[in-house]
Design a protein around this motif. Structure first.
Motif, PDB file in Angstrom:
ATOM      1  N   VAL A  14      31.811  38.033  38.624  1.00 37.52           N
ATOM      2  CA  VAL A  14      31.788  37.490  39.980  1.00 37.52           C
ATOM      3  C   VAL A  14      33.247  37.279  40.369  1.00 37.52           C
ATOM      4  CG1 VAL A  14      30.841  35.739  41.518  1.00 37.52           C
ATOM      5  CG2 VAL A  14      29.597  36.353  39.425  1.00 37.52           C
ATOM      6  N   GLY A  15      33.796  38.228  41.111  1.00 37.77           N
ATOM      7  CA  GLY A  15      35.237  38.259  41.327  1.00 37.77           C
ATOM      8  C   GLY A  15      35.754  37.340  42.404  1.00 37.77           C
ATOM      9  N   THR A  16      34.893  36.941  43.331  1.00 36.33           N
ATOM     10  CA  THR A  16      35.279  36.003  44.393  1.00 36.33           C
ATOM     11  C   THR A  16      34.145  35.004  44.565  1.00 36.33           C
ATOM     12  OG1 THR A  16      34.372  37.488  46.081  1.00 36.33           O
ATOM     13  CG2 THR A  16      36.736  37.673  45.622  1.00 36.33           C
ATOM     14  N   ASP A  17      34.394  33.963  45.341  1.00 43.58           N
ATOM     15  CA  ASP A  17      33.379  32.938  45.564  1.00 43.58           C
ATOM     16  C   ASP A  17      32.177  33.564  46.268  1.00 43.58           C
ATOM     17  OD1 ASP A  17      31.835  30.739  46.217  1.00 43.58           O
ATOM     18  OD2 ASP A  17      33.530  29.532  46.916  1.00 43.58           O
ATOM     19  N   PRO A  18      31.017  33.593  45.638  1.00 45.04           N
ATOM     20  CA  PRO A  18      29.864  34.261  46.254  1.00 45.04           C
ATOM     21  C   PRO A  18      29.327  33.540  47.480  1.00 45.04           C
ATOM     22  CG  PRO A  18      29.216  33.176  44.205  1.00 45.04           C
ATOM     23  CD  PRO A  18      30.713  33.094  44.284  1.00 45.04           C
ATOM     24  N   ARG A  19      29.764  32.322  47.717  1.00 45.82           N
ATOM     25  CA  ARG A  19      29.345  31.629  48.939  1.00 45.82           C
ATOM     26  C   ARG A  19      29.855  32.341  50.183  1.00 45.82           C
ATOM     27  NH1 ARG A  19      31.740  27.490  50.063  1.00 45.82           N
ATOM     28  NH2 ARG A  19      30.208  26.350  51.292  1.00 45.82           N
ATOM     29  N   GLY A  20      30.998  32.987  50.075  1.00 45.03           N
ATOM     30  CA  GLY A  20      31.577  33.615  51.248  1.00 45.03           C
ATOM     31  C   GLY A  20      31.723  35.113  51.158  1.00 45.03           C
ATOM     32  N   ASP A  21      31.206  35.713  50.077  1.00 51.72           N
ATOM     33  CA  ASP A  21      31.386  37.147  49.880  1.00 51.72           C
ATOM     34  C   ASP A  21      30.112  37.744  49.297  1.00 51.72           C
ATOM     35  OD1 ASP A  21      32.154  39.713  49.327  1.00 51.72           O
ATOM     36  OD2 ASP A  21      33.827  39.189  48.024  1.00 51.72           O
ATOM     37  N   ALA A  24      30.514  39.756  46.070  1.00 49.76           N
ATOM     38  CA  ALA A  24      31.230  39.126  44.965  1.00 49.76           C
ATOM     39  C   ALA A  24      30.638  39.477  43.606  1.00 49.76           C
ATOM     40  CB  ALA A  24      31.238  37.605  45.147  1.00 49.76           C
ATOM     41  N   VAL A  25      29.317  39.588  43.541  1.00 48.99           N
ATOM     42  CA  VAL A  25      28.657  39.841  42.267  1.00 48.99           C
ATOM     43  C   VAL A  25      28.680  41.337  41.975  1.00 48.99           C
ATOM     44  CG1 VAL A  25      26.514  39.657  40.959  1.00 48.99           C
ATOM     45  CG2 VAL A  25      27.174  37.822  42.539  1.00 48.99           C
ATOM     46  N   TRP A 351      31.511  32.269  38.495  1.00 48.90           N
ATOM     47  CA  TRP A 351      32.790  32.467  39.194  1.00 48.90           C
ATOM     48  C   TRP A 351      33.749  31.314  38.914  1.00 48.90           C
ATOM     49  CZ3 TRP A 351      34.456  29.243  43.304  1.00 48.90           C
ATOM     50  CH2 TRP A 351      35.686  29.632  43.864  1.00 48.90           C
ATOM     51  N   LEU A 352      33.265  30.080  38.987  1.00 45.72           N
ATOM     52  CA  LEU A 352      34.124  28.925  38.719  1.00 45.72           C
ATOM     53  C   LEU A 352      34.731  29.004  37.325  1.00 45.72           C
ATOM     54  CD1 LEU A 352      32.040  25.960  40.197  1.00 45.72           C
ATOM     55  CD2 LEU A 352      34.310  26.688  40.962  1.00 45.72           C
ATOM     56  N   ALA A 353      33.933  29.446  36.355  1.00 44.15           N
ATOM     57  CA  ALA A 353      34.373  29.478  34.951  1.00 44.15           C
ATOM     58  C   ALA A 353      35.210  30.696  34.612  1.00 44.15           C
ATOM     59  CB  ALA A 353      33.147  29.426  34.037  1.00 44.15           C
ATOM     60  N   THR A 354      35.365  31.621  35.557  1.00 42.12           N
ATOM     61  CA  THR A 354      36.115  32.847  35.285  1.00 42.12           C
ATOM     62  C   THR A 354      37.133  33.101  36.404  1.00 42.12           C
ATOM     63  OG1 THR A 354      34.301  34.163  36.262  1.00 42.12           O
ATOM     64  CG2 THR A 354      34.294  33.862  33.868  1.00 42.12           C
ATOM     65  N   ALA A 355      36.760  33.853  37.416  1.00 44.05           N
ATOM     66  CA  ALA A 355      37.713  34.246  38.457  1.00 44.05           C
ATOM     67  C   ALA A 355      38.187  33.062  39.298  1.00 44.05           C
ATOM     68  CB  ALA A 355      37.089  35.317  39.357  1.00 44.05           C
ATOM     69  N   GLY A 356      37.346  32.056  39.485  1.00 44.87           N
ATOM     70  CA  GLY A 356      37.778  30.874  40.230  1.00 44.87           C
ATOM     71  C   GLY A 356      38.899  30.150  39.521  1.00 44.87           C
ATOM     72  N   SER A 357      38.719  29.926  38.226  1.00 44.16           N
ATOM     73  CA  SER A 357      39.785  29.291  37.448  1.00 44.16           C
ATOM     74  C   SER A 357      41.020  30.177  37.381  1.00 44.16           C
ATOM     75  CB  SER A 357      39.287  28.980  36.032  1.00 44.16           C
ATOM     76  OG  SER A 357      38.395  27.879  36.033  1.00 44.16           O
ATOM     77  N   ALA A 358      40.822  31.507  37.296  1.00 44.00           N
ATOM     78  CA  ALA A 358      41.968  32.419  37.269  1.00 44.00           C
ATOM     79  C   ALA A 358      42.782  32.304  38.546  1.00 44.00           C
ATOM     80  CB  ALA A 358      41.482  33.858  37.077  1.00 44.00           C
ATOM     81  N   ARG A 366      45.329  39.366  36.749  1.00 43.26           N
ATOM     82  CA  ARG A 366      45.341  39.787  35.340  1.00 43.26           C
ATOM     83  C   ARG A 366      43.972  39.685  34.676  1.00 43.26           C
ATOM     84  NH1 ARG A 366      50.729  39.056  33.705  1.00 43.26           N
ATOM     85  NH2 ARG A 366      52.069  39.354  35.527  1.00 43.26           N
ATOM     86  N   VAL A 367      43.228  38.619  34.992  1.00 41.86           N
ATOM     87  CA  VAL A 367      41.981  38.342  34.279  1.00 41.86           C
ATOM     88  C   VAL A 367      40.957  37.739  35.233  1.00 41.86           C
ATOM     89  CG1 VAL A 367      43.007  38.000  31.973  1.00 41.86           C
ATOM     90  CG2 VAL A 367      42.904  36.076  33.571  1.00 41.86           C
ATOM     91  N   GLY A 368      39.706  37.679  34.766  1.00 41.57           N
ATOM     92  CA  GLY A 368      38.692  36.912  35.473  1.00 41.57           C
ATOM     93  C   GLY A 368      37.574  37.701  36.104  1.00 41.57           C
ATOM     94  N   ALA A 369      37.762  39.012  36.347  1.00 42.71           N
ATOM     95  CA  ALA A 369      36.745  39.774  37.065  1.00 42.71           C
ATOM     96  C   ALA A 369      36.356  41.080  36.397  1.00 42.71           C
ATOM     97  CB  ALA A 369      37.215  40.050  38.498  1.00 42.71           C
ATOM     98  N   LEU A 370      36.949  41.406  35.265  1.00 43.94           N
ATOM     99  CA  LEU A 370      36.707  42.691  34.600  1.00 43.94           C
ATOM    100  C   LEU A 370      36.874  43.849  35.575  1.00 43.94           C
ATOM    101  CD1 LEU A 370      33.662  41.935  32.241  1.00 43.94           C
ATOM    102  CD2 LEU A 370      36.096  41.969  31.692  1.00 43.94           C
ATOM    103  N   ALA A 371      37.917  43.751  36.399  1.00 46.03           N
ATOM    104  CA  ALA A 371      38.195  44.786  37.387  1.00 46.03           C
ATOM    105  C   ALA A 371      39.190  45.792  36.828  1.00 46.03           C
ATOM    106  CB  ALA A 371      38.754  44.158  38.661  1.00 46.03           C
ATOM    107  N   GLU A 372      39.154  46.995  37.378  1.00 46.81           N
ATOM    108  CA  GLU A 372      40.113  48.010  36.990  1.00 46.81           C
ATOM    109  C   GLU A 372      41.539  47.491  37.198  1.00 46.81           C
ATOM    110  OE1 GLU A 372      37.512  48.354  38.896  1.00 46.81           O
ATOM    111  OE2 GLU A 372      36.329  50.109  38.295  1.00 46.81           O
ATOM    112  N   GLY A 373      42.382  47.663  36.203  1.00 42.46           N
ATOM    113  CA  GLY A 373      43.743  47.167  36.249  1.00 42.46           C
ATOM    114  C   GLY A 373      43.920  45.805  35.604  1.00 42.46           C
TER     115      GLY A 373
END
Length: 437
Positions: A14-21, A24-25, A351-358, A366-373
């Motif tokens: 969950v790379g961004t806050d799913p409340r607004g995106d 995100a998932v 999201w809070l425990a991963t990309a939100g904290s990142a 660098r980290v938090g979303a398992l995204a390319e790069g």
């Protein structure tokens, strides 16, 4: 081409806050994660990528692959004082914590605790953290050397507290000199970052708070990491010392310490003015539900923070927090939110425990979303790790499985933890918690 490998399995982030995106998932039921020299170079459905990477070694992963957890507020020197009985914040510090932290004058002791602490993070699926050491310069060295050896992404910095008790007291001059020296010594090494770390506003003189602001000006890549509005007795003491301040946050603001690189732990007793200021400045809160409950401090107001658009992450706050598990911590966050009739969605909790904290720690690139790069830090969750979890999640939807892991999960649900694509911890075969005998 460097070392390249692939991991096949169910992947969720969950790379961004799913409340607004609504996008995100990101979920692949049968996915492929391709990693070259520790960096993710491709991610997608196996059906789409399998042929393209047919010559790459593939490791089959049983379980749910999620980003490595990112603990946005934790105290490594308090590891041995977890579960200390009987006090609220200020008395708990005096009775349990300050005496324990004095032992970190001994570098060998710091080395031993740091090694155990990082081992506990990995065992619980946590790959990055924003960490309090002690006032001792060598406590930072101990943590950073242990993190460097494990290739973990850690952010920390010497605690500043010239109004602390005997044995834990520095001066404005030593705060400045030792912090500068630590930054020079560790900047650019491995995956480490620095945080200027006044313990909280009551343990630093006005002079030292001005020194803190100077350090942040001179080192614009550093974070500010401190505590805010955790406990009512603490808030009353801050109001007494700074009667001219509008509120607790304003006391920090008067020293120039509220910026987009400020991470404040707790923030459970904030007024609307302070929340507005947090939003305007870009500063954020590391929510710590476990310690807030354990110390009787209160519950974070998710609804108020969301109305004001306050940036949020999640922290265990060990040792006032009672578990290194970010799964357990996110389960308590759900309960804390529900106390005010706010319903924390399981995808938002992840999201809070991963990309939100990142994002709170300025490492979201660098980290938090398992995204390319991004760096290939990930955790494998086992939704059948206990008989109860297995029963509850049999035939469940993704959201139901994730929520069950959030509420019922802990370290037993971590099957493996990977750092830069390399397995850093794996659950021993002889501790398979799914056994009922």
């Amino acid at each position: 081409m460097g070392k390249i490998r692939a991991f096949r399995g169910e992947i969720l982030s969950v790379g961004t806050d799913p409340r607004g995106d609504a996008q995100a998932v990101r979920h692949e039921d049968d996915g492929l994660l391709v990693v070259e020299d520790g960096i993710i170079v491709a991610r997608g459905a196996y059906a789409d990528l399998g042929e393209q990477f047919s010559d790459v070694p593939v490791q089959e992963i049983a379980g749910l692959i999620v980003p490595g957890f990112i603990d946005a507020h934790v105290h490594y020197p308090q590891t041995d004082r977890i579960a200390s009985h009987g006090e609220q914040l200020l008395d708990w510090l005096d009775r349990h914590i300050f005496p324990a932290e004095k032992a970190f004058v001994d570098r060998a002791y710091g080395d031993e605790v740091a090694a155990f602490f990082l081992g506990e993070l990995l065992r619980n699926g946590t790959t990055s953290a924003l960490v309090y050491p002690t006032v001792h310069e060598q406590s930072v060295d101990a943590l950073f050397e242990a993190a460097l050896a494990r290739n973990m992404r850690m952010v920390s910095g010497k605690v500043l507290m010239d109004l602390g008790p005997d044995g834990l007291r520095d001066t404005p001059e030593t705060a400045r000199g030792e912090s500068d020296a630590l930054i020079r010594r560790w900047r650019g090494r491995g995956r480490l970052g620095y945080a200027v770390t006044p313990r909280f506003i009551l343990t630093s003189s006005d002079e030292q708070l001005h020194v803190t602001a100077g350090l942040l000006t001179d080192h614009p890549d550093a974070l500010l990491h401190t505590h805010l509005a955790e406990n009512l007795h603490e808030c009353a003491a801050v109001a007494e010392r700074f009667p001219e301040a509008a509120d607790y946050l304003d006391a920090y603001d008067r020293f120039g310490l509220v910026t987009d690189r400020s991470v404040f732990a707790h923030g459970i007793h904030l007024n609307d003015r302070a929340c507005t200021r947090l939003h305007e400045s870009g500063a954020g809160i590391a929510v710590c539900p476990s310690s807030n409950l354990f110390l009787g401090s209160g519950h974070f107001n998710f609804g108020q923070a969301d109305r004001h658009g306050v940036r949020l992450g999640l922290g265990t706050d060990v040792g006032a927090g009672t578990s290194f598990s970010m799964l357990h911590t996110s389960g308590l966050a759900y309960q804390a939110a529900l106390m005010r009739e706010d319903r924390l969605d399981p995808f938002r909790a992840l999201w809070l425990a991963t990309a939100g904290s990142a994002a709170l720690m300025h490492i979201e690139d660098r980290v938090g979303a398992l995204a390319e790069g991004q760096e290939a830090d990930f955790t494998v969750l086992d939704a059948a790790s206990t008989p109860l979890l297995a029963r509850r999640t049999a035939g469940a939807t993704l959201a139901e499985r994730l929520f069950a892991l959030q509420i019922l999960g802990d370290d037993r649900a971590i099957a493996a933890t990977y750092i830069m694509g390399e397995c850093a911890w794996r659950r021993p075969e002889n501790s398979d918690h799914r056994r009922t005998n």
